[in-house]
Design a protein around this motif. Structure first.
Motif, PDB file in Angstrom:
ATOM      1  N   UNK A   1      90.733  61.217  92.774  1.00 20.62           N
ATOM      2  CA  UNK A   1      91.349  59.846  92.131  1.00 20.62           C
ATOM      3  C   UNK A   1      92.831  60.134  92.059  1.00 20.62           C
ATOM      4  N   UNK A   2      93.174  61.288  91.483  1.00 24.88           N
ATOM      5  CA  UNK A   2      94.600  61.708  90.976  1.00 24.88           C
ATOM      6  C   UNK A   2      95.450  61.960  92.282  1.00 24.88           C
ATOM      7  N   UNK A   3      94.906  62.377  93.338  1.00 22.38           N
ATOM      8  CA  UNK A   3      95.673  63.071  94.596  1.00 22.38           C
ATOM      9  C   UNK A   3      95.638  62.148  95.669  1.00 22.38           C
ATOM     10  N   UNK A   4      95.761  61.191  95.775  1.00 21.29           N
ATOM     11  CA  UNK A   4      95.486  60.089  96.623  1.00 21.29           C
ATOM     12  C   UNK A   4      96.647  60.316  97.976  1.00 21.29           C
ATOM     13  N   UNK A   5      97.962  60.854  97.268  1.00 22.66           N
ATOM     14  CA  UNK A   5      98.817  61.055  98.488  1.00 22.66           C
ATOM     15  C   UNK A   5      99.027  62.494  98.780  1.00 22.66           C
ATOM     16  N   UNK A   6      98.180  63.345  98.507  1.00 24.08           N
ATOM     17  CA  UNK A   6      98.214  64.687  98.777  1.00 24.08           C
ATOM     18  C   UNK A   6      96.917  64.995  99.517  1.00 24.08           C
ATOM     19  N   UNK A   7      97.007  64.935 100.883  1.00 24.06           N
ATOM     20  CA  UNK A   7      95.639  65.153 101.675  1.00 24.06           C
ATOM     21  C   UNK A   7      95.061  66.431 101.684  1.00 24.06           C
ATOM     22  N   UNK A   8      95.792  67.461 101.649  1.00 25.17           N
ATOM     23  CA  UNK A   8      95.130  68.774 101.223  1.00 25.17           C
ATOM     24  C   UNK A   8      94.240  68.928 100.152  1.00 25.17           C
TER      25      UNK A   8
END
Length: 357
Positions: A274-281
């Motif tokens: 949920x916290x890393x929506x813009x970090x695909x890896x």
């Protein structure tokens, strides 16, 4: 230190021109022992090293920092495979010649060496992300040597954290714990709670991989304590400002997964997703951990559905770490291969993950 700069330039030049040769070099866990020992000896001898890095306002050091920020952003968004070649080219053709210039003030030279250490460590992480593990090890070793010349204990601890991550992930958790503990010894008086948080998390990863629950739990508790102590990124070294409670959630999820503590792994992996929506890896890795947590609780449909979402993320990320995380999940599906949903997942995964063992 001229020998280290020469080795770095030679490594980068050979990497660019004959990458297939270097890519075949294997990772050797014992090769990390001597650099670790040399670093700890330097730590005992050098009482003048600055505790927190000071970033220059202008000149070549500021230029290098701008490049570091750009490469970090690209790495986080697209994975190491998409930016590795550019980092290595800059390191060998621009940064190594800067380090060889004469007449530079001592303070600026130390900052430049520290910046070069950070760049070499990033090259190591990106090589790790392209599955060139022996190459990753070489870059990280050179990064630690450059960092000794720069004298930055916080960055030195972070390079050791990277080495620990590499060792544990490649099946050498005892060496991973040793490297993390060396990093803790490095950073404990450096005024960087966030740096110590990461190192305790790396120690926990190593202990968990060894099945040492008590030590892993104690290390996670120590990581939590350091996170609570930190007064925020603005009060920390620039090398650790990316670290926060979301980072610790992601690493702790892996620890709980390896300890078989599925409920905690699920909660933390879900928070990381949920916290890393813009970090695909990071999304791909945390979804793979979440899928395993579901599988450990016999929730097969949720596990495969979550893994499918992780698979979809891999098309836009050049990251072997993400691929390996999903391969780990797939290996855990072996007892369920008779299920139609599992057979379908394996068919869909084969183009990206390769054939199952």
């Amino acid at each position: 230190m001229g020998e280290t700069v020469h080795t770095l330039a030679e490594l980068g030049s050979t990497d660019i021109s004959r990458r297939s040769l270097l890519g075949a070099v294997p990772f050797v866990a014992t090769a990390l022992m001597d650099p670790q020992r040399q670093w700890l000896l330097w730590l005992l001898e050098d009482d003048q090293a600055p505790r927190l890095a000071v970033v220059a306002d202008g000149g070549p050091v500021a230029q290098v920092h701008a490049m570091i920020d750009m490469f970090d952003e690209m790495d986080n968004r697209f994975g190491g495979g998409g930016v590795r070649a550019s980092i290595v080219h800059y390191l060998s053709t621009q940064l190594a010649p800067m380090l060889q210039q004469r007449g530079m003030p001592t303070h600026q030279r130390r900052l430049l060496y520290t910046s070069a250490a950070k760049m070499a460590a990033t090259a190591g992480w990106c090589s790790y992300d392209t599955a060139d593990y022996g190459l990753a090890e070489r870059y990280m070793i050179q990064a630690l040597r450059l960092c000794a010349e720069g004298g930055d204990r916080v960055l030195g601890g972070q390079i050791l954290a990277g080495m620990s991550h590499l060792a544990t992930s490649l099946g050498n958790p005892a060496e991973g714990v040793s490297l993390a503990r060396a990093g803790i010894a490095t950073a404990k008086s450096a005024g960087s709670p966030l740096g110590l948080m990461r190192l305790h998390a790396m120690a926990a990863r190593g202990y968990a991989a060894r099945g040492e629950s008590r030590q892993a739990t104690a290390s996670l508790s120590a990581a939590d304590k350091e996170l609570d102590i930190s007064r925020g990124p603005a009060e920390e070294s620039p090398w650790v400002r990316f670290l926060d409670h979301h980072y610790l959630e992601a690493e702790a999820a892996l620890v709980h997964r390896d300890l078989g503590e599925a409920s905690a792994a699920e909660r933390l992996a879900n928070a990381s997703v949920e916290a890393n929506g813009d970090r695909r890896r990071r999304q791909a890795i945390s979804r793979s951990v979440l899928a395993t947590a579901f599988l450990q609780q016999d929730r097969l449909d949720e596990a495969v559905g979550t893994a499918d979402k992780a698979l979809g993320l891999l098309s836009g990320v050049h990251s072997e770490r993400s691929v390996q995380a999903l391969r780990d999940f797939r290996a855990r599906l072996v007892p369920h291969r008779g299920e139609p949903i599992v057979r379908e997942f394996e068919r869909n995964a084969r183009p990206i993950l390769g054939a199952a063992a």
